[in-house]
Design a protein around this motif. Structure first.
Motif, PDB file in Angstrom:
ATOM      1  N   THR A  81      -6.935   2.486   9.696  1.00  0.00           N
ATOM      2  CA  THR A  81      -5.531   2.194   9.974  1.00  0.00           C
ATOM      3  C   THR A  81      -4.642   2.869   8.935  1.00  0.00           C
ATOM      4  O   THR A  81      -5.105   3.276   7.866  1.00  0.00           O
ATOM      5  CB  THR A  81      -5.248   0.673   9.955  1.00  0.00           C
ATOM      6  OG1 THR A  81      -5.605   0.138   8.683  1.00  0.00           O
ATOM      7  CG2 THR A  81      -5.998  -0.045  11.060  1.00  0.00           C
ATOM      8  N   GLU A  82      -3.388   2.934   9.254  1.00  0.00           N
ATOM      9  CA  GLU A  82      -2.357   3.460   8.368  1.00  0.00           C
ATOM     10  C   GLU A  82      -1.239   2.435   8.328  1.00  0.00           C
ATOM     11  O   GLU A  82      -1.009   1.713   9.297  1.00  0.00           O
ATOM     12  CB  GLU A  82      -1.834   4.797   8.894  1.00  0.00           C
ATOM     13  CG  GLU A  82      -0.813   5.479   8.028  1.00  0.00           C
ATOM     14  CD  GLU A  82      -1.365   5.998   6.710  1.00  0.00           C
ATOM     15  OE1 GLU A  82      -0.583   6.039   5.742  1.00  0.00           O
ATOM     16  OE2 GLU A  82      -2.541   6.361   6.622  1.00  0.00           O
ATOM     17  N   SER A  83      -0.523   2.349   7.201  1.00  0.00           N
ATOM     18  CA  SER A  83       0.567   1.393   7.046  1.00  0.00           C
ATOM     19  C   SER A  83       1.829   2.103   6.580  1.00  0.00           C
ATOM     20  O   SER A  83       1.763   3.074   5.826  1.00  0.00           O
ATOM     21  CB  SER A  83       0.189   0.322   6.020  1.00  0.00           C
ATOM     22  OG  SER A  83       1.271  -0.566   5.799  1.00  0.00           O
ATOM     23  N   THR A  84       2.972   1.568   7.013  1.00  0.00           N
ATOM     24  CA  THR A  84       4.264   2.097   6.554  1.00  0.00           C
ATOM     25  C   THR A  84       4.816   1.284   5.394  1.00  0.00           C
ATOM     26  O   THR A  84       5.939   1.539   4.955  1.00  0.00           O
ATOM     27  CB  THR A  84       5.294   2.084   7.708  1.00  0.00           C
ATOM     28  OG1 THR A  84       5.526   0.728   8.096  1.00  0.00           O
ATOM     29  CG2 THR A  84       4.820   2.906   8.895  1.00  0.00           C
ATOM     30  N   GLY A  85       4.049   0.323   4.874  1.00  0.00           N
ATOM     31  CA  GLY A  85       4.512  -0.546   3.786  1.00  0.00           C
ATOM     32  C   GLY A  85       4.829   0.225   2.524  1.00  0.00           C
ATOM     33  O   GLY A  85       4.061   1.079   2.092  1.00  0.00           O
ATOM     34  N   GLU A  86       5.984  -0.096   1.924  1.00  0.00           N
ATOM     35  CA  GLU A  86       6.412   0.572   0.699  1.00  0.00           C
ATOM     36  C   GLU A  86       7.174  -0.423  -0.172  1.00  0.00           C
ATOM     37  O   GLU A  86       7.995  -1.191   0.311  1.00  0.00           O
ATOM     38  CB  GLU A  86       7.315   1.763   1.024  1.00  0.00           C
ATOM     39  CG  GLU A  86       7.817   2.491  -0.194  1.00  0.00           C
ATOM     40  CD  GLU A  86       8.714   3.674   0.163  1.00  0.00           C
ATOM     41  OE1 GLU A  86       8.922   4.503  -0.721  1.00  0.00           O
ATOM     42  OE2 GLU A  86       9.204   3.748   1.302  1.00  0.00           O
ATOM     43  N   LEU A  87       6.883  -0.383  -1.452  1.00  0.00           N
ATOM     44  CA  LEU A  87       7.560  -1.226  -2.434  1.00  0.00           C
ATOM     45  C   LEU A  87       8.329  -0.309  -3.381  1.00  0.00           C
ATOM     46  O   LEU A  87       7.739   0.591  -3.986  1.00  0.00           O
ATOM     47  CB  LEU A  87       6.528  -2.049  -3.204  1.00  0.00           C
ATOM     48  CG  LEU A  87       7.028  -2.926  -4.329  1.00  0.00           C
ATOM     49  CD1 LEU A  87       7.960  -4.005  -3.781  1.00  0.00           C
ATOM     50  CD2 LEU A  87       5.861  -3.568  -5.045  1.00  0.00           C
ATOM     51  N   THR A  88       9.641  -0.499  -3.490  1.00  0.00           N
ATOM     52  CA  THR A  88      10.447   0.339  -4.377  1.00  0.00           C
ATOM     53  C   THR A  88      11.270  -0.537  -5.314  1.00  0.00           C
ATOM     54  O   THR A  88      11.607  -1.677  -4.980  1.00  0.00           O
ATOM     55  CB  THR A  88      11.410   1.244  -3.576  1.00  0.00           C
ATOM     56  OG1 THR A  88      12.251   0.435  -2.772  1.00  0.00           O
ATOM     57  CG2 THR A  88      10.653   2.218  -2.703  1.00  0.00           C
ATOM     58  N   GLY A  89      11.590   0.006  -6.462  1.00  0.00           N
ATOM     59  CA  GLY A  89      12.427  -0.703  -7.422  1.00  0.00           C
ATOM     60  C   GLY A  89      12.260  -0.121  -8.804  1.00  0.00           C
ATOM     61  O   GLY A  89      11.181   0.351  -9.168  1.00  0.00           O
ATOM     62  N   GLY A  90      13.321  -0.116  -9.578  1.00  0.00           N
ATOM     63  CA  GLY A  90      13.268   0.370 -10.950  1.00  0.00           C
ATOM     64  C   GLY A  90      12.882   1.823 -11.059  1.00  0.00           C
ATOM     65  O   GLY A  90      12.245   2.234 -12.025  1.00  0.00           O
ATOM     66  N   GLY A  91      13.213   2.630 -10.053  1.00  0.00           N
ATOM     67  CA  GLY A  91      12.875   4.050 -10.078  1.00  0.00           C
ATOM     68  C   GLY A  91      11.428   4.345  -9.722  1.00  0.00           C
ATOM     69  O   GLY A  91      10.974   5.473  -9.845  1.00  0.00           O
ATOM     70  N   ALA A  92      10.678   3.339  -9.286  1.00  0.00           N
ATOM     71  CA  ALA A  92       9.271   3.534  -8.924  1.00  0.00           C
ATOM     72  C   ALA A  92       9.058   3.192  -7.452  1.00  0.00           C
ATOM     73  O   ALA A  92       9.826   2.457  -6.851  1.00  0.00           O
ATOM     74  CB  ALA A  92       8.371   2.655  -9.784  1.00  0.00           C
ATOM     75  N   SER A  93       7.999   3.721  -6.902  1.00  0.00           N
ATOM     76  CA  SER A  93       7.648   3.467  -5.512  1.00  0.00           C
ATOM     77  C   SER A  93       6.130   3.343  -5.402  1.00  0.00           C
ATOM     78  O   SER A  93       5.395   4.148  -5.974  1.00  0.00           O
ATOM     79  CB  SER A  93       8.133   4.627  -4.635  1.00  0.00           C
ATOM     80  OG  SER A  93       7.653   4.493  -3.329  1.00  0.00           O
ATOM     81  N   VAL A  94       5.669   2.316  -4.681  1.00  0.00           N
ATOM     82  CA  VAL A  94       4.247   2.157  -4.390  1.00  0.00           C
ATOM     83  C   VAL A  94       4.109   2.049  -2.877  1.00  0.00           C
ATOM     84  O   VAL A  94       4.762   1.215  -2.246  1.00  0.00           O
ATOM     85  CB  VAL A  94       3.649   0.896  -5.068  1.00  0.00           C
ATOM     86  CG1 VAL A  94       2.153   0.806  -4.775  1.00  0.00           C
ATOM     87  CG2 VAL A  94       3.896   0.923  -6.561  1.00  0.00           C
TER      88      VAL A  94
END
Length: 186
Positions: A81-94
Motif C-alpha cells: 500500500t501507499e499513504s498520503t499521510g504527512e506531518l509538517t511543522g517547525g520547518g520539517a516534514s515527515v
C-alpha cells in the motif's frame, strides 16, 4: 452430421444445467483485492511525551490464498500500500509512504456469504523526513500488524471486505487503518 452436432449440444447443455444451478462456492482459492481507506500514522516524535499523527488516504492491493474446511477459513496474504499521510511543522516534514505486509488470517463463515476474520503478520513501513535537521532522511521500520474484518461474497468470484488493523513498528511508530476492498477469486 448436423443432427449429431445438435444432439451433442443439447446433451452438453442438459448436463451443464445442474452445475450452473449449484450454490455459491466456498471461500477457498487465490484472490486479488484492491484496497483503499483511512491511514493514521503516529510517528511518536514529540519529545514532550505527546505524539504527532499524520492522517492520509491509503490505497494498494493484496494477493492471497484461502482454504475453507467446514466453517473455518485459513489463509495467507501479501499486501503493498501507499499513504498520503504527512506531518509538517517547525520547518520539517515527515511522510508516511509505502507499507508491505505478509501474514495469515483465520476466519469463521457466517451464513453462506459472510466471513468474519482476524489477521496477524509482519509489516514494513517506509517513511521520509526532510527539513529542520533531517536533511532528507528515508528509512524503513519493521513491525507487527493485527486486524479484524468481514468479507462478503457478491458472487462465486467477487467479494467486498472491510477491516480495521493496527500496526506497531520499531522506534515508537504505529498505524491505525480502516480499509475497504473489492476483490476477485481466481
Amino acid at each position: 452430421m448436423k443432427n449429431v452436432t445438435i444432439a451433442a449440444a443439447i446433451a452438453a447443455s442438459a448436463l451443464a444445467s445442474p452445475v450452473l444451478a449449484q450454490e455459491a462456492g466456498d471461500f477457498s482459492g487465490v484472490k486479488g483485492t484492491a484496497i483503499a481507506g483511512y491511514d493514521n500514522t503516529d510517528f511518536g516524535i514529540d519529545g514532550a511525551g505527546s505524539t504527532d499523527n499524520a492522517d492520509g488516504f491509503l490505497y494498494g492491493a493484496s494477493l492471497g490464498y484461502d482454504i475453507q474446511s467446514n466453517n473455518i477459513v485459513y489463509g495467507v496474504e501479501a499486501e503493498i500500500t501507499e499513504s498520503t499521510g504527512e506531518l509538517t511543522g517547525g520547518g520539517a516534514s515527515v511522510d508516511a509512504s509505502r507499507d508491505l505486509y505478509a501474514g495469515a488470517r483465520l476466519g469463521f463463515v457466517v451464513g453462506d456469504s459472510a466471513l468474519l476474520y482476524a489477521k496477524a503478520g509482519y509489516t514494513n513501513a517506509r517513511y521520509t523526513a526532510s527539513g529542520a535537521g533531517f536533511g532528507g532522511v528515508a528509512g524503513n521500520a519493521d513491525g507487527v500488524r493485527v486486524g479484524a474484518g468481514i468479507e462478503y461474497k457478491l458472487s462465486d468470484n467477487a467479494f467486498v471486505r472491510g477491516e480495521y488493523r493496527y500496526s506497531n513498528y520499531e522506534a515508537g511508530v504505529s498505524r491505525n487503518q480502516v480499509v475497504g476492498g473489492v476483490g476477485f477469486r481466481f
